[in-house]
Scaffold this active site. Structure first.
Site, short mmCIF file in Angstrom:
data_model
loop_
_atom_site.label_atom_id
_atom_site.label_comp_id
_atom_site.label_asym_id
_atom_site.label_seq_id
_atom_site.Cartn_x
_atom_site.Cartn_y
_atom_site.Cartn_z
N SER A 23 0.87 -1.18 0.00
CA SER A 23 0.00 0.00 0.00
C SER A 23 0.90 1.22 0.00
O SER A 23 1.82 1.32 0.81
CB SER A 23 -0.87 -0.01 1.26
OG SER A 23 -1.27 1.31 1.56
N HIS A 48 -1.47 -1.76 -4.34
CA HIS A 48 -2.74 -1.56 -3.62
C HIS A 48 -2.90 -0.05 -3.45
O HIS A 48 -2.10 0.59 -2.77
CB HIS A 48 -2.66 -2.28 -2.28
CG HIS A 48 -3.87 -2.11 -1.42
ND1 HIS A 48 -4.98 -2.92 -1.52
CD2 HIS A 48 -4.16 -1.23 -0.42
CE1 HIS A 48 -5.89 -2.55 -0.63
NE2 HIS A 48 -5.42 -1.52 0.04
N ASP A 50 -5.10 3.07 -2.20
CA ASP A 50 -6.15 3.38 -1.23
C ASP A 50 -6.84 4.70 -1.58
O ASP A 50 -6.26 5.77 -1.46
CB ASP A 50 -5.52 3.50 0.17
CG ASP A 50 -5.09 2.16 0.72
OD1 ASP A 50 -5.95 1.25 0.82
OD2 ASP A 50 -3.89 2.01 1.04
N MET A 52 -9.70 7.27 -0.57
CA MET A 52 -10.53 7.67 0.58
C MET A 52 -11.21 9.00 0.27
O MET A 52 -10.58 9.91 -0.28
CB MET A 52 -9.64 7.83 1.82
CG MET A 52 -8.85 6.60 2.16
SD MET A 52 -8.01 6.80 3.75
CE MET A 52 -6.98 5.34 3.78
N HIS A 82 -8.58 0.04 -3.71
CA HIS A 82 -9.33 -0.13 -2.45
C HIS A 82 -10.19 1.12 -2.27
O HIS A 82 -9.71 2.16 -1.82
CB HIS A 82 -8.35 -0.32 -1.28
CG HIS A 82 -9.03 -0.55 0.02
ND1 HIS A 82 -8.35 -0.61 1.22
CD2 HIS A 82 -10.35 -0.75 0.33
CE1 HIS A 82 -9.21 -0.83 2.20
NE2 HIS A 82 -10.43 -0.90 1.68
N MET A 84 -12.44 3.17 -0.51
CA MET A 84 -13.06 3.50 0.79
C MET A 84 -13.89 4.76 0.58
O MET A 84 -13.54 5.86 1.03
CB MET A 84 -11.96 3.69 1.83
CG MET A 84 -11.33 2.37 2.25
SD MET A 84 -9.78 2.56 3.15
CE MET A 84 -8.63 2.69 1.80
N MET A 153 -10.64 -6.56 6.20
CA MET A 153 -9.88 -5.47 6.83
C MET A 153 -9.42 -5.92 8.22
O MET A 153 -10.21 -6.42 9.02
CB MET A 153 -10.75 -4.22 6.98
CG MET A 153 -11.00 -3.46 5.69
SD MET A 153 -9.52 -2.97 4.79
CE MET A 153 -8.71 -1.86 5.94
N PHE A 159 -6.64 4.82 7.89
CA PHE A 159 -5.27 5.26 8.14
C PHE A 159 -4.30 4.09 8.07
O PHE A 159 -4.66 2.97 8.48
CB PHE A 159 -5.16 5.91 9.53
CG PHE A 159 -6.06 7.12 9.66
CD1 PHE A 159 -5.62 8.38 9.27
CD2 PHE A 159 -7.36 6.97 10.14
CE1 PHE A 159 -6.47 9.48 9.36
CE2 PHE A 159 -8.20 8.07 10.24
CZ PHE A 159 -7.76 9.33 9.84
N ASP A 187 -5.66 -6.62 4.90
CA ASP A 187 -5.15 -5.25 4.78
C ASP A 187 -5.25 -4.54 6.13
O ASP A 187 -6.34 -4.40 6.68
CB ASP A 187 -6.01 -4.51 3.72
CG ASP A 187 -5.56 -3.08 3.49
OD1 ASP A 187 -4.44 -2.72 3.91
OD2 ASP A 187 -6.34 -2.32 2.87
N GLY A 189 -2.00 -3.33 9.11
CA GLY A 189 -1.08 -3.82 10.13
C GLY A 189 -0.45 -5.16 9.79
O GLY A 189 -0.01 -5.89 10.69
N GLY A 209 1.56 -2.00 4.12
CA GLY A 209 1.95 -0.60 3.89
C GLY A 209 3.21 -0.27 4.66
O GLY A 209 4.33 -0.44 4.18
O1 LIG Z 1 -6.63 0.48 3.62
C1 LIG Z 1 -5.77 0.89 4.36
C2 LIG Z 1 -6.13 1.74 5.52
O2 LIG Z 1 -7.48 1.94 5.53
C3 LIG Z 1 -4.32 0.59 4.03
O3 LIG Z 1 -4.25 -0.20 2.88
C4 LIG Z 1 -3.61 -0.12 5.15
O4 LIG Z 1 -3.77 0.50 6.38
C5 LIG Z 1 -2.16 -0.37 4.84
O5 LIG Z 1 -1.29 0.24 5.69
P1 LIG Z 1 -0.57 -0.48 6.94
O6 LIG Z 1 0.04 -1.76 6.45
O7 LIG Z 1 0.42 0.53 7.37
O8 LIG Z 1 -1.65 -0.75 7.96
FE LIG Z 2 -6.19 -0.55 1.79
#
Ligand SMILES: O=C(CO)[C@H](O)[C@H](O)COP(=O)(O)O
Ligand SMILES: [Fe+2]
Length: 239
Positions: A23, A48, A50, A52, A82, A84, A153, A159, A187, A189, A209
Site C-alpha cells: 500500500s 494496492h 487506497d 478515501m 481499495h 473507501m 480489513m 489510516f 489489509d 497492520g 503498507g
Molecule cells: O486500507 C488501508 C487503511 O485503511 C491501508 O491499505 C492499510 O492501512 C495499509 O497500511 P498499513 O500496512 O500501514 O496498515
Molecule cells: Fe487498503
C-alpha cells in the site's frame, strides 16, 4: 467449482497464489509514480491503491485523475483499487478508464451489492468486496459467486500504521474453508510479525503498507512475506 479449479486441484496445482501488494498510503505521495515503480522493482506483485473520500472514512487521499496519471507512468502493473468511498457505484466507469484492474468496494457502502458486482465485471475489472472489522463475514455469503476477491480489513479503514486485529482471522478461515479458489486479501497492520497468522488462516493476497514502505530493505520484507504465504498454500493444497 469452475472447470479450471477442478483441473488444478486434480493436478495438485494450488488454485491460488501468494501475492504481495504494497500500500502506497504511507509512501511519498508527492512522487507516487517514483515510489510505486521502486516497489515494483523491489518485487511487488501488484499495487494496492487506497482511495478515501472523507465520508466513508475520516481521511482523504486521491481519485481517478491521479490513478490515470499513474497509469501513464506505470503501464503494466496490476492496480488494485481499495475504494473507501460512499456511493462506490459512482466511480466504476472512471476508474476503469483511468486504468484500474480490480475494484474493491465496501459492502457497508452500498445498498445494491449484487448490481454493483455486475457493473464492475461488465466494465472489465475484477470484483473485490471489502468488509470492515465490525461487519459479519456472512454479508458476502450470497455474493461470492460474483466476486473475484474478498478483502478482510484487519484495521478500521482510514489510516495506515494501525495495529493488526488478530480476531479477524476467523473470517479469513471461514472463507478459505468454504471457498478454496477464492482470492482472499488482508489489509491493515500486516507485516513480518503478523504474516504467520494471515497465512495460516488462508489469506493469499497480502497488503502491507508501513511494514514494507518504512523497512530498511523492502525487497527482503516482501520476499519473506511471499515465502511464508506460499509455503502455507503448498502445504494446504498438497495435504
Ligand atoms: O486500507 C488501508 C487503511 O485503511 C491501508 O491499505 C492499510 O492501512 C495499509 O497500511 P498499513 O500496512 O500501514 O496498515
Ligand atoms: Fe487498503
Amino acid at each position: 467449482m469452475t472447470f479450471n479449479l477442478i483441473n488444478r486441484v486434480r493436478m495438485s496445482v494450488p488454485p491460488i497464489s501468494a501475492m504481495i501488494g504494497p500500500s502506497i498510503l504511507n509512501s511519498d505521495l508527492s512522487d507516487l509514480a517514483g515510489s510505486s515503480q521502486k516497489l515494483l522493482d523491489q518485487g511487488a506483485d501488484y499495487l494496492h491503491l487506497d482511495v478515501m473520500d472523507g465520508h466513508f472514512v475520516p481521511n482523504l487521499t486521491f481519485g481517478h485523475p491521479v490513478v490515470q496519471c499513474l497509469r501513464q507512468k506505470i503501464p503494466r502493473a496490476f492496480f488494485d483499487m481499495h475504494m473507501m468511498v460512499a456511493e462506490p457505484e459512482k466511480w466504476v466507469g472512471d476508474m476503469k478508464k483511468a486504468g484500474a484492474d480490480q475494484y474493491t468496494f465496501h459492502i457497508e457502502a452500498t445498498q445494491a451489492p449484487l448490481e454493483l458486482c455486475r457493473q464492475i465485471k461488465e466494465s472489465g475489472m475484477r470484483v473485490g468486496i471489502g468488509i470492515k472489522p465490525g461487519t459479519s463475514v456472512h454479508t458476502v455469503d450470497d455474493l461470492i459467486e460474483e466476486a473475484d476477491m474478498v478483502l478482510i480489513m484487519t484495521v478500521e479503514p482510514g489510516f495506515g500504521g494501525q495495529s493488526f486485529m488478530a480476531e479477524m482471522m476467523e473470517k479469513v478461515s471461514y472463507l478459505r474453508t468454504n471457498h478454496p479458489g477464492l482470492d482472499i486479501e488482508v489489509d491493515g497492520g500486516v507485516g513480518p510479525k503478523t504474516i504467520d497468522q494471515c497465512a495460516q488462516a488462508g489469506a493469499n493476497m497480502i497488503v502491507s503498507g508501513t511494514a514494507v514502505v518504512k523497512a530498511e530493505n523492502p525487497q527482503e520484507v516482501m520476499n519473506s512475506l511471499r515465502k511464508t504465504v506460499h509455503q502455507e498454500i503448498v502445504a494446504r493444497y498438497s495435504a
